[in-house]
Design an enzyme around this catalytic site. Sequence first.
Site, PDB file in Angstrom:
ATOM      1  N   ARG A  10       0.791  -1.174   0.033  1.00 41.43           N
ATOM      2  CA  ARG A  10      -0.001   0.160  -0.048  1.00 41.43           C
ATOM      3  C   ARG A  10       0.769   1.212  -0.014  1.00 41.43           C
ATOM      4  O   ARG A  10       0.651   2.225  -0.880  1.00 41.43           O
ATOM      5  CB  ARG A  10      -0.941  -0.044   1.198  1.00 41.43           C
ATOM      6  CG  ARG A  10      -2.073  -1.192   1.194  1.00 41.43           C
ATOM      7  CD  ARG A  10      -2.929  -0.993   2.405  1.00 41.43           C
ATOM      8  NE  ARG A  10      -3.591   0.104   2.668  1.00 41.43           N
ATOM      9  CZ  ARG A  10      -4.190   0.592   3.729  1.00 41.43           C
ATOM     10  NH1 ARG A  10      -4.035  -0.430   4.960  1.00 41.43           N
ATOM     11  NH2 ARG A  10      -4.974   1.565   3.662  1.00 41.43           N
ATOM     12  N   MET A  11       1.862   1.275   0.514  1.00 39.29           N
ATOM     13  CA  MET A  11       2.921   2.346   0.780  1.00 39.29           C
ATOM     14  C   MET A  11       3.976   2.372  -0.365  1.00 39.29           C
ATOM     15  O   MET A  11       3.785   3.374  -1.097  1.00 39.29           O
ATOM     16  CB  MET A  11       3.662   2.454   2.124  1.00 39.29           C
ATOM     17  CG  MET A  11       2.651   3.013   3.338  1.00 39.29           C
ATOM     18  SD  MET A  11       2.414   4.534   3.120  1.00 39.29           S
ATOM     19  CE  MET A  11       3.992   5.353   3.711  1.00 39.29           C
ATOM     20  N   GLY A 115       0.687   7.926   4.560  1.00 39.00           N
ATOM     21  CA  GLY A 115      -0.537   6.824   4.060  1.00 39.00           C
ATOM     22  C   GLY A 115      -0.781   6.792   2.711  1.00 39.00           C
ATOM     23  O   GLY A 115      -0.155   7.095   1.573  1.00 39.00           O
ATOM     24  N   HIS A 168       7.115  11.125  15.677  1.00 38.48           N
ATOM     25  CA  HIS A 168       6.074  11.486  15.077  1.00 38.48           C
ATOM     26  C   HIS A 168       4.876  10.399  15.173  1.00 38.48           C
ATOM     27  O   HIS A 168       3.771  11.064  15.509  1.00 38.48           O
ATOM     28  CB  HIS A 168       6.640  11.552  13.438  1.00 38.48           C
ATOM     29  CG  HIS A 168       5.153  11.511  12.686  1.00 38.48           C
ATOM     30  ND1 HIS A 168       4.462  10.248  12.357  1.00 38.48           N
ATOM     31  CD2 HIS A 168       4.676  12.223  11.757  1.00 38.48           C
ATOM     32  CE1 HIS A 168       3.637  10.492  11.266  1.00 38.48           C
ATOM     33  NE2 HIS A 168       3.664  11.810  11.126  1.00 38.48           N
ATOM     34  N   GLU A 172       0.916  11.173  16.740  1.00 36.49           N
ATOM     35  CA  GLU A 172      -0.160  10.877  16.133  1.00 36.49           C
ATOM     36  C   GLU A 172      -1.071  10.099  16.855  1.00 36.49           C
ATOM     37  O   GLU A 172      -2.128  10.056  16.775  1.00 36.49           O
ATOM     38  CB  GLU A 172       0.365  10.036  14.724  1.00 36.49           C
ATOM     39  CG  GLU A 172      -0.721   9.580  13.695  1.00 36.49           C
ATOM     40  CD  GLU A 172      -0.244   8.491  12.729  1.00 36.49           C
ATOM     41  OE1 GLU A 172      -1.144   7.919  12.035  1.00 36.49           O
ATOM     42  OE2 GLU A 172       0.773   8.483  12.481  1.00 36.49           O
TER      43      GLU A 172
END
Length: 212
Positions: A10-11, A115, A168, A172
């Site tokens: 997906r990435m 994402g 990060h 998040e």
Amino acid sequence: MQLGMIGLGRMGGNMAKRIAAAGHEVVGYDHSPESDRTVASLKELVAALKAPRLVWVMVPAGEATDSTINELAELLQPGDMIIDGGNSRYTDDARHAAELEPKGIHFMDCGVSGGVWGIDRGYALMVGGNKDDFETARPIFEALKPEGDSGLVLAGPVGGGHFAKMVHNGIEYGMMQAFGEGFATMVKSDLVDDPAAVMSSWRDGSVVQSWL
């Protein structure tokens, strides 16, 4: 430039498409034959790239990343470079760099955020490594980051990129927890008829706007 992209999920798959759209040649490899891979093995990937080679590893952290980097270490040549763009623990980066250095293979780590939306919006990139290696790979970083002056940083030496990404991710998760608690508070109130509509109204112009 040429880039070898390992991991087309997906990435990684979307990142490869964004890099190719910027005019670079991407040679892709994934374990799955149903992926958009252009070669069927790491050996074929290395053979398809001109020296000095640039290879981006985008596979799950831990054993998958370790085994991929170990196999690449036996296939690449002095002057080639590996970028680990997965969610590896920052302490693994120093070990990888130390194992690759005697072979003359350069190493950088890169925390990636964006994402599934990154293919259109661009990705925030937190890089760990030395400045010369960073400049060598800059065209690829520039293809991935959002338009404008933000989104790309050389956070520090090897390990710095994944350390910054760890921080990060902590931020998040804290934001997601706050959104969840805020939504639950509105659900329990008799004064808010549509909590989802309220949260949607925050997406533009609000100090807490986020696509999370």
